[in-house]
Motif scaffolding. Structure first.
Motif, mmCIF file in Angstrom:
data_model
loop_
_atom_site.group_PDB
_atom_site.id
_atom_site.type_symbol
_atom_site.label_atom_id
_atom_site.label_comp_id
_atom_site.label_asym_id
_atom_site.label_seq_id
_atom_site.Cartn_x
_atom_site.Cartn_y
_atom_site.Cartn_z
ATOM 1 N N PHE A 77 0.832 -1.200 0.000
ATOM 2 C CA PHE A 77 0.000 0.000 0.000
ATOM 3 C C PHE A 77 0.866 1.250 0.000
ATOM 4 N N ALA A 95 -2.400 3.393 8.621
ATOM 5 C CA ALA A 95 -2.271 2.352 7.599
ATOM 6 C C ALA A 95 -1.801 1.037 8.221
ATOM 7 N N ALA A 99 -3.862 -2.370 8.152
ATOM 8 C CA ALA A 99 -3.276 -3.551 7.519
ATOM 9 C C ALA A 99 -3.360 -4.764 8.443
ATOM 10 N N THR A 133 -9.011 4.432 5.353
ATOM 11 C CA THR A 133 -7.774 3.791 4.909
ATOM 12 C C THR A 133 -8.043 2.372 4.418
ATOM 13 N N SER A 136 -9.403 2.516 1.006
ATOM 14 C CA SER A 136 -8.342 2.841 0.057
ATOM 15 C C SER A 136 -7.465 1.615 -0.235
ATOM 16 N N ILE A 137 -7.147 0.835 0.801
ATOM 17 C CA ILE A 137 -6.332 -0.369 0.609
ATOM 18 C C ILE A 137 -7.056 -1.384 -0.275
ATOM 19 N N THR A 140 -7.091 -0.254 -3.778
ATOM 20 C CA THR A 140 -5.767 -0.118 -4.385
ATOM 21 C C THR A 140 -5.102 -1.465 -4.651
ATOM 22 N N LEU A 141 -5.264 -2.401 -3.717
ATOM 23 C CA LEU A 141 -4.575 -3.692 -3.812
ATOM 24 C C LEU A 141 -5.525 -4.822 -4.186
#
Length: 315
Positions: A77, A95, A99, A133, A136-137, A140-141
């Protein structure tokens, strides 16, 4: 006719080939992702987070391999964000917590509640921060594939030990797992493949506990069964780095507090389960506050420094 041991070796060989193929398809540990993220993240932040994660998963009685999954998500990330914007310490802490939350959800028991996670953070971080967050993770991933850990490979590599080392298999496996745990905390080693770290951890353990000649035999066995190259520049670099970290850990372990920690029971590692995909909608549900928090804020705050528990491989 194949004997039972032969069947197990063939099954292990098939398993490790599948894992290596998955690792290659995900471009894990190619050095590019984490090299980019390391430029924008203080290595001390990362080490601090990894040690904190070990404390949390030990308390939650999760497998310690969950920390590798969390740091993998975090590193990837950060790498994705690096080209777009920098990340300050507060954003990195958010983050990191997110995670770990996702790692427990997709590769652990799934029992970690957001309210409990927030109780382990310093003031100023809210469920909304984790929500944003986390979204977003997820966007994004690609979290739809299993994140392989060094411990997955160590379990399969143990089946390729030569007969002369079979009696020490359990001890060598525990030692390799301990070295792999230390590797998770290191920024440099995070840029290498899980399979490479696992192989080197095993080789270093054999050299330390048995002999270099037996480690060489093990390397040849693995080379015949996989595409791992024992004498590659990558494995040599990992070996040097891992030895340096281990030697420093041995020196630090001379302190009374570290010696007391060595009395902790060994925690067994298990294979990562099939991935459980977490969606943005799931985050909404997970963010609901629950009662019965297990720890107060001060005990697991990222403000504090922690030393990793030495759960295996004692002198």
């Amino acid at each position: 006719m194949l004997q039972q041991d032969d069947v197990l070796i063939l099954e292990s060989r098939d398993s490790i080939h599948k894992m290596l193929a998955l690792e290659a398809s995900m471009k894990c540990g190619d050095g590019e992702e984490n090299a980019a993220s390391n430029e924008g993240v203080n290595s001390l932040w990362r080490q601090k987070v990894a040690l904190w994660c070990y404390q949390v998963v030990d308390h939650l009685e999760e497998e310690r391999s969950t920390v590798y999954v969390a740091m993998n998500i975090l590193d990837r990330f950060c790498s994705a964000l690096h080209s777009r914007a920098g990340m300050d310490e507060h954003a990195y802490e958010v983050a990191s917590m997110t995670a770990l939350f996702l790692a427990v959800r997709i590769a652990g028991s799934g029992n970690l509640e957001m309210s409990e996670l927030l109780s382990m953070s310093r003031k100023g971080i809210s469920s909304q921060d984790i929500m944003l967050t986390g979204t977003s993770i997820i966007e994004t991933l690609d979290l739809s594939k299993r994140i392989l850990t060094p411990f997955d490979f160590i379990a399969s590599l143990a089946d390729h030990l030569p007969l002369s080392l079979k009696a020490d298999a359990s001890r060598l496996r525990d030692s390799a797992c301990y070295l792999a745990e230390m590797a998770v905390c290191d920024t440099v080693l995070s840029s290498f493949k899980a399979s490479e770290v696992a192989f080197v951890a095993f080789v270093n353990s054999i050299e330390e506990m048995v002999s270099k000649s037996e480690a060489s035999v093990f390397g040849s066995f693995v080379a015949k069964a996989t595409d791992i190259i024992p004498s590659s520049s990558e494995t040599a670099r990992i070996s040097r780095r891992l030895r340096g970290i281990y030697q420093k850990q041995r020196q630090d372990s001379r302190s009374p507090s570290a010696q007391q920690a060595e009395a902790q029971p060994v925690v067994a590692h298990a294979h990562s389960p099939l991935v459980r995909v977490v969606s943005v909608d799931d985050l909404q549900e997970f963010s609901k506050q629950r009662s019965g928090l297990k720890r107060c804020q001060s005990e697991y705050s990222l403000d504090e420094d922690y030393q990793m528990k030495r759960s295996r491989y004692h002198d």
